[in-house]
Design an enzyme around this catalytic site. Structure first.
Site, PDB file in Angstrom:
ATOM      1  CD  GLU A   1      -1.406  -0.272   3.632  1.00  0.00           C
ATOM      2  OE1 GLU A   1      -2.175   0.693   3.764  1.00  0.00           O
ATOM      3  OE2 GLU A   1      -1.433  -1.264   4.392  1.00  0.00           O
TER       4      GLU A   1
ATOM      5  CB  CYS B   1      -2.254  -4.726   6.549  1.00  0.00           C
ATOM      6  SG  CYS B   1      -1.778  -3.086   7.079  1.00  0.00           S
TER       7      CYS B   1
ATOM      8  CG  HIS C   1      -2.152  -7.248  10.301  1.00  0.00           C
ATOM      9  ND1 HIS C   1      -0.953  -6.795   9.795  1.00  0.00           N
ATOM     10  CD2 HIS C   1      -2.911  -6.146  10.499  1.00  0.00           C
ATOM     11  CE1 HIS C   1      -0.999  -5.481   9.689  1.00  0.00           C
ATOM     12  NE2 HIS C   1      -2.176  -5.058  10.108  1.00  0.00           N
TER      13      HIS C   1
HETATM   14  N1  COA Z   1       1.004   2.328  30.819  1.00  0.00           N
HETATM   15  C1  COA Z   1       0.515   1.206  30.247  1.00  0.00           C
HETATM   16  N2  COA Z   1      -0.470   1.238  29.285  1.00  0.00           N
HETATM   17  C2  COA Z   1      -0.932   2.429  28.888  1.00  0.00           C
HETATM   18  C3  COA Z   1      -0.442   3.637  29.451  1.00  0.00           C
HETATM   19  C4  COA Z   1       0.554   3.558  30.465  1.00  0.00           C
HETATM   20  N3  COA Z   1       1.069   4.632  31.036  1.00  0.00           N
HETATM   21  N4  COA Z   1      -1.104   4.665  28.877  1.00  0.00           N
HETATM   22  C5  COA Z   1      -1.985   4.134  27.980  1.00  0.00           C
HETATM   23  N5  COA Z   1      -1.863   2.782  27.996  1.00  0.00           N
HETATM   24  C6  COA Z   1      -2.595   1.805  27.185  1.00  0.00           C
HETATM   25  C7  COA Z   1      -4.057   2.115  27.030  1.00  0.00           C
HETATM   26  O1  COA Z   1      -4.799   1.668  28.154  1.00  0.00           O
HETATM   27  C8  COA Z   1      -4.388   1.342  25.762  1.00  0.00           C
HETATM   28  O2  COA Z   1      -4.492  -0.021  26.062  1.00  0.00           O
HETATM   29  P1  COA Z   1      -5.780  -0.867  25.540  1.00  0.00           P
HETATM   30  O3  COA Z   1      -5.825  -0.664  24.054  1.00  0.00           O
HETATM   31  O4  COA Z   1      -5.460  -2.273  25.932  1.00  0.00           O
HETATM   32  O5  COA Z   1      -6.961  -0.282  26.223  1.00  0.00           O
HETATM   33  C9  COA Z   1      -3.114   1.500  24.933  1.00  0.00           C
HETATM   34  O6  COA Z   1      -2.090   1.901  25.848  1.00  0.00           O
HETATM   35  C10 COA Z   1      -3.217   2.544  23.843  1.00  0.00           C
HETATM   36  O7  COA Z   1      -3.741   3.692  24.424  1.00  0.00           O
HETATM   37  P2  COA Z   1      -4.763   4.635  23.652  1.00  0.00           P
HETATM   38  O8  COA Z   1      -5.116   5.758  24.532  1.00  0.00           O
HETATM   39  O9  COA Z   1      -5.868   3.831  23.059  1.00  0.00           O
HETATM   40  O10 COA Z   1      -3.772   5.128  22.497  1.00  0.00           O
HETATM   41  P3  COA Z   1      -4.007   6.127  21.319  1.00  0.00           P
HETATM   42  O11 COA Z   1      -5.257   6.894  21.425  1.00  0.00           O
HETATM   43  O12 COA Z   1      -2.730   6.880  21.217  1.00  0.00           O
HETATM   44  O13 COA Z   1      -4.182   5.156  20.035  1.00  0.00           O
HETATM   45  C11 COA Z   1      -3.617   3.510  18.365  1.00  0.00           C
HETATM   46  C12 COA Z   1      -3.442   3.967  19.828  1.00  0.00           C
HETATM   47  C13 COA Z   1      -2.963   2.176  18.157  1.00  0.00           C
HETATM   48  C14 COA Z   1      -5.121   3.396  18.056  1.00  0.00           C
HETATM   49  C15 COA Z   1      -2.966   4.574  17.441  1.00  0.00           C
HETATM   50  O14 COA Z   1      -1.575   4.490  17.633  1.00  0.00           O
HETATM   51  C16 COA Z   1      -3.288   4.390  15.981  1.00  0.00           C
HETATM   52  O15 COA Z   1      -4.267   4.961  15.488  1.00  0.00           O
HETATM   53  N6  COA Z   1      -2.481   3.576  15.229  1.00  0.00           N
HETATM   54  C17 COA Z   1      -2.692   3.354  13.808  1.00  0.00           C
HETATM   55  C18 COA Z   1      -3.867   2.439  13.499  1.00  0.00           C
HETATM   56  C19 COA Z   1      -3.636   0.997  13.861  1.00  0.00           C
HETATM   57  O16 COA Z   1      -2.517   0.545  14.029  1.00  0.00           O
HETATM   58  N7  COA Z   1      -4.724   0.238  13.937  1.00  0.00           N
HETATM   59  C20 COA Z   1      -4.656  -1.175  14.235  1.00  0.00           C
HETATM   60  C21 COA Z   1      -5.591  -2.028  13.454  1.00  0.00           C
HETATM   61  S1  COA Z   1      -5.079  -2.232  11.787  1.00  0.00           S
END
Ligand code: COA
Length: 384
Positions: free
Chosen positions: A79, A111, A233
């Site tokens: 992609e 992906c 994945h």
């Molecule tokens: N210690 C431990 N864990 C922590 C933490 C800390 N201090 N602070 C946050 N976390 C955890 C959260 O509880 C969450 O865990 P959970 O998902 O098990 O509930 C995790 O870290 C991520 O936190 P979140 O607030 O959801 O992160 P974010 O809003 O920054 O978004 C993604 C994370 C992955 C959604 C973001 O990086 C993203 O959009 N990535 C691209 C899309 C992607 O990869 N999608 C996957 C499917 S293809």
């Protein structure tokens, strides 16, 4: 006739960022990246390396003269295309020195693309037993500096050779695909970075896995006990675990431990690389083979492929006798260990220093197959 994965290899660019340093620079608790997302390092690519560079490096070492003479199809799943028309597989065909009477093309579905390639390759070899098919997953996962997706970036390629009588894994006839038109992650033409609804992409991934697993169990009369491990994945290492845990809730603690231990073996490399998009599932498979202490010949592996947008597929394969004699564990660890750590400032500079194809230029990146020249928008790659 048995058809499956005869050889598999990966390549990642020679730079990375430490996730603790990235967290500190973004004023985030490092445990969010290390534990919450599950990443400790992230591969970073310079502008002189692209999907062709990664793909050629991943494939070159593993292919013998006999392979080059037998391959009659090259499929690149990506992609991160570098051209709207011409397939990178055509350039790859020349750089690798594959015999001329071959079919070369690219597949796109986020992906998932490389999995479509693997299934097509399997069917092609089943009909043409003497042919071999090279499937390559190659991508640069970029969400942008300081974006929500930044800690889930990465770059690299996985090369897979599909043939009859494979040395690693026989692909079985059981597979189930699932499509739903959804906007969890997409990149409209002209956009440098994808548009992403992170929470929706997480939710859709887990639900797609649950749906295909439920239907798969019914169609093929399978239970978890039939699988020695699952390869997922892995956009970030916590993601596959969420999906796996969602089907383990009603299982015994013994069963949970067994599959979670294998999951940990499957994420060793992704934890140090980040997201390879189409390659992530297959990097996880390599990691599983090279880091699991308990897998053995005859074991069935379940593969869960997911591409946003979205398409999911669950399929399976069985490990071949003496498969462990054909692994490249030491080379892979060396590739990861020899990378250069970048400071956050260096990473940001490298990230923003993008290739301008309208500007003729020459480059001196010593990496094999790196871009050495741009002229009339055409990329010239280092060949020695
Ligand atoms: N210690 C431990 N864990 C922590 C933490 C800390 N201090 N602070 C946050 N976390 C955890 C959260 O509880 C969450 O865990 P959970 O998902 O098990 O509930 C995790 O870290 C991520 O936190 P979140 O607030 O959801 O992160 P974010 O809003 O920054 O978004 C993604 C994370 C992955 C959604 C973001 O990086 C993203 O959009 N990535 C691209 C899309 C992607 O990869 N999608 C996957 C499917 S293809």
């Amino acid at each position: 006739m048995n058809v499956g994965i005869d050889k598999i290899n990966f390549y990642v660019p020679p730079y990375y960022v430490n996730m603790v340093e990235l967290a500190q620079a973004r004023a985030v608790d490092p445990n969010k990246f290390l534990i919450g997302i599950g990443q400790s390092e992230m591969a970073v690519s310079p502008k002189t390396q692209d999907i062709v560079t990664f793909a050629t490096n991943a494939a070159k070492e593993m292919l013998t003269k006999e392979d080059l003479a037998s391959i009659d199809m090259i499929i690149v799943g990506t992609e991160s295309s570098i051209d709207e028309s011409k397939a990178s597989a055509v350039v790859l065909h020349r750089l690798l020195g594959i015999q001329p009477f071959a079919r070369s093309f690219e597949i796109k579905e986020a992906c998932y693309g490389a999995t479509a390639g693997v299934q097509m390759a399997k069917n092609h070899v089943a009909l043409n037993p003497n042919s071999k098919v090279l499937v390559i997953a190659s991508d640069v996962a970029r969400y942008g500096l300081k974006s929500g997706g930044e800690p889930t970036q990465g770059a690299g390629a996985v090369a897979i050779l599909i043939s009859q009588n494979p040395r690693l894994l026989v692909l079985e006839e059981e597979n189930l695909s699932f499509t739903q038109d959804i906007y969890d992650f997409w990149r409209p033409i002209g956009y440098d970075y994808p548009l992403v609804d992170g929470p929706l992409s997480n939710e859709t991934y887990v639900q797609a896995f649950q749906k295909v697993w439920q239907e798969y169990q019914k169609r093929y009369e399978r239970t978890l006990k039939d699988f020695s491990a699952f390869s997922f994945h892995i956009p970030y290492t916590k993601m596959g675990k969420k999906a796996l845990l969602s089907i383990l809730e009603t299982e015994t603690s013994e069963e949970q431990t067994r599959l979670l231990e294998q999951y940990e073996a499957s994420i060793c490399y992704s934890r140090r690389v980040g997201n390879l998009y189409t390659g992530s599932l297959y990097l996880g498979f390599i990691s599983l083979l090279e880091n699991s202490k308990t897998l053995k010949e005859g074991d069935r592996i379940g593969f869960f492929s997911y591409g946003s947008g979205s398409v999911a597929e669950l399929f399976s394969g069985k490990l071949v006798k003496n498969y462990h004699e054909h692994l490249n564990t030491q080379d892979h660890q060396k590739l990861l260990n020899q990378r250069q750590a970048l400071s956050i400032r260096e990473y940001e500079q490298m990230f923003e220093d993008s290739l301008d194809i309208h500007q003729s230029a020459t480059f001196a990146d010593p990496t094999p197959y790196s871009i050495i020249k741009i002229e009339n928008t055409i990329r010239e790659y280092r060949e020695s």
